[in-house]
Design a protein around this motif. Sequence first.
Motif, mmCIF file in Angstrom:
data_model
loop_
_atom_site.group_PDB
_atom_site.id
_atom_site.type_symbol
_atom_site.label_atom_id
_atom_site.label_comp_id
_atom_site.label_asym_id
_atom_site.label_seq_id
_atom_site.Cartn_x
_atom_site.Cartn_y
_atom_site.Cartn_z
ATOM 1 N N ASP A 142 0.837 -1.210 0.000
ATOM 2 C CA ASP A 142 0.000 0.000 0.000
ATOM 3 C C ASP A 142 0.870 1.259 0.000
ATOM 4 N N PHE A 143 0.303 2.350 -0.476
ATOM 5 C CA PHE A 143 1.023 3.617 -0.412
ATOM 6 C C PHE A 143 0.092 4.698 0.102
ATOM 7 N N SER A 144 0.672 5.819 0.498
ATOM 8 C CA SER A 144 -0.164 6.876 1.060
ATOM 9 C C SER A 144 0.367 8.261 0.704
ATOM 10 N N ALA A 145 -0.529 9.252 0.872
ATOM 11 C CA ALA A 145 -0.157 10.652 0.685
ATOM 12 C C ALA A 145 -1.205 11.496 1.387
ATOM 13 N N ARG A 146 -0.900 12.732 1.689
ATOM 14 C CA ARG A 146 -1.883 13.648 2.268
ATOM 15 C C ARG A 146 -2.872 14.091 1.185
ATOM 16 N N PRO A 147 -4.179 14.099 1.525
ATOM 17 C CA PRO A 147 -5.180 14.527 0.536
ATOM 18 C C PRO A 147 -4.904 15.904 -0.069
ATOM 19 N N ILE A 148 -4.285 16.798 0.711
ATOM 20 C CA ILE A 148 -4.032 18.145 0.189
ATOM 21 C C ILE A 148 -3.196 18.107 -1.089
ATOM 22 N N GLN A 149 -2.402 17.040 -1.225
ATOM 23 C CA GLN A 149 -1.594 16.908 -2.445
ATOM 24 C C GLN A 149 -2.475 16.888 -3.695
ATOM 25 N N LEU A 150 -3.614 16.192 -3.581
ATOM 26 C CA LEU A 150 -4.509 16.107 -4.742
ATOM 27 C C LEU A 150 -5.528 17.242 -4.735
ATOM 28 N N ILE A 151 -5.952 17.638 -3.525
ATOM 29 C CA ILE A 151 -6.906 18.750 -3.420
ATOM 30 C C ILE A 151 -6.304 20.020 -4.029
ATOM 31 N N SER A 152 -5.000 20.106 -3.948
ATOM 32 C CA SER A 152 -4.339 21.303 -4.500
ATOM 33 C C SER A 152 -4.178 21.237 -6.016
ATOM 34 N N GLY A 153 -4.833 20.258 -6.624
ATOM 35 C CA GLY A 153 -4.890 20.279 -8.089
ATOM 36 C C GLY A 153 -3.871 19.419 -8.812
ATOM 37 N N LYS A 154 -3.162 18.577 -8.058
ATOM 38 C CA LYS A 154 -2.229 17.672 -8.728
ATOM 39 C C LYS A 154 -2.972 16.414 -9.187
ATOM 40 N N THR A 155 -2.395 15.712 -10.143
ATOM 41 C CA THR A 155 -2.965 14.453 -10.615
ATOM 42 C C THR A 155 -1.960 13.343 -10.371
ATOM 43 N N TRP A 156 -2.451 12.216 -9.837
ATOM 44 C CA TRP A 156 -1.586 11.060 -9.569
ATOM 45 C C TRP A 156 -2.106 9.904 -10.410
ATOM 46 N N LYS A 157 -1.313 9.385 -11.276
ATOM 47 C CA LYS A 157 -1.782 8.296 -12.142
ATOM 48 C C LYS A 157 -0.695 7.253 -12.348
ATOM 49 N N GLY A 158 -1.044 6.156 -13.017
ATOM 50 C CA GLY A 158 -0.073 5.092 -13.228
ATOM 51 C C GLY A 158 -0.129 4.576 -14.648
ATOM 52 N N THR A 159 0.813 3.698 -14.973
ATOM 53 C CA THR A 159 0.864 3.204 -16.344
ATOM 54 C C THR A 159 1.352 1.767 -16.398
ATOM 55 N N LEU A 160 0.830 1.016 -17.327
ATOM 56 C CA LEU A 160 1.354 -0.316 -17.639
ATOM 57 C C LEU A 160 1.834 -0.248 -19.089
ATOM 58 N N LEU A 161 3.068 -0.644 -19.296
ATOM 59 C CA LEU A 161 3.671 -0.601 -20.632
ATOM 60 C C LEU A 161 3.485 0.765 -21.304
ATOM 61 N N GLY A 162 3.569 1.802 -20.485
ATOM 62 C CA GLY A 162 3.549 3.155 -21.039
ATOM 63 C C GLY A 162 2.288 3.517 -21.794
ATOM 64 N N GLY A 163 1.218 2.754 -21.566
ATOM 65 C CA GLY A 163 -0.041 3.076 -22.228
ATOM 66 C C GLY A 163 -0.103 2.650 -23.690
ATOM 67 N N PHE A 164 0.923 1.982 -24.178
ATOM 68 C CA PHE A 164 0.923 1.586 -25.594
ATOM 69 C C PHE A 164 0.024 0.381 -25.846
ATOM 70 N N LYS A 165 -0.885 0.482 -26.805
ATOM 71 C CA LYS A 165 -1.653 -0.670 -27.272
ATOM 72 C C LYS A 165 -0.686 -1.472 -28.145
ATOM 73 N N ILE A 166 -0.494 -2.742 -27.791
ATOM 74 C CA ILE A 166 0.675 -3.446 -28.337
ATOM 75 C C ILE A 166 0.671 -3.619 -29.858
#
Length: 376
Positions: free
Chosen positions: A300-324
């Motif tokens: 698991d991971f964590s962060a303070r909500p203010i990080q996202l409330i302040s307008g940042k976006t946190w996202k992830g990727t598998l294989l860089g999003g490339f459709k193979i």
Amino acid sequence: MATAGKVIKCRAAVAWEPNAPLMMEEIEVAPPQEGEIRIKVVATGVCHTDLYHLFEGKDKRGFPTVLGHEGAGVVESVGPGVTDFKPGDKVIPLFLSQCGECKFCKCPKTNLCDCSWSSKYYDIMSDPTTRFTCHGRPILQFMGTSTFSEYTVINQIAVAKIHDDAPLDRVCLLGCGISTGYGAAVNTAGVTPGSVCAVFGLGAVGLAAVMGCKNAGASRIFAVDINEQKFEKAKVFGATDFLNPKAYNKPISEVLAELTNGGVDFSLECVGNTEVSRAALESCIKGWGVSVLVGYTDVDFSARPIQLISGKTWKGTLLGGFKIKDSLPKLVNDYMTGKIMLDEFITHKMDLEQINDAVNLMKTGQCIRCILNISK
Ligand code: NAD
Ligand code: ZN
């Protein structure tokens, strides 16, 4: 092909159990079934995800297995119903598929085909419908690919056909690490011209992310690693500034905020460490900063909500999003025309028999990518 329709006996490096050296064995590889392709693997890279399964993963199922998921090879034979591939085709087998039919394949926002083995078995990191046996026991196919074997069998939806002239001992790297890091920057983060970026972790994945930031037109690229030997390589791929978090007595996010007047526009975590993920998010500028998780870990991971409330976006990727199927052939062409680098990632070349040396080099941070020669 004299071998078509028959069981092939060949060499493979088998991981019988976690935390143990891989063993060179003779395995049996069954002929491809409906919709499947049997591939003669020519070359493969060693990626941190192989080491993760062997040494670090919490879920200890998924053994015995043949690791390896960054390979390239030639089609040996095809099963019934396969029309898009023929023996002799150069291919890259992938840990993701593109069936073209599911709602995810039909949506341009994602590359997460619903028919990938991982949509069911990501926790054991292997596809249990294996075509391998050894000493009478079934051997799992790690990430559905198992490229530390002279032959492997994989469903056609997870195979990309590539240019006939592609050098397999280099384009194999596009099977995972390089596509992942590069796509994390150009697709998932959507790095924009003139932006300021920070890449955490300078293995092949992070270096490819640096290359993606550079190709997308970033004006400043911070390369962050605790191993300063990686900085020289990062420069080759376009990094402009170099930071070792251990050299400061305050959080690296504060260091970056001071150097950039508030934080970076884009940050990419390419380590697989939740503390670093948090630091990468905290290093982004409020209002529009985007942080992408690329490194893999199952805690698991964590962060303070203010990080996202302040307008940042946190996202992830598998294989860089490339459709193979759509993207891998294009990436191979991009390499062949000089738009992306691959040779610069290769620091070592070995034979499959030296697999444990290659694993150790990777584990001790001495190599970026080691290419294993699988079949002559
Ligand atoms: P690698 O081991 O070659 O590189 C990791 C780098 O991180 C090393 O240079 C290391 O010195 C650095 N590092 C370690 N701790 C650090 C810290 N606290 N701060 C900064 N840097 C630190 O690994 P790789 O093959 O480049 O893979 C990187 C990660 O990406 C792994 O977690 C791997 O599992 C993951 N991965 C994810 C995908 C995906 O599709 N999301 C695909 C491939 C790999
Ligand atoms: Zn699909």
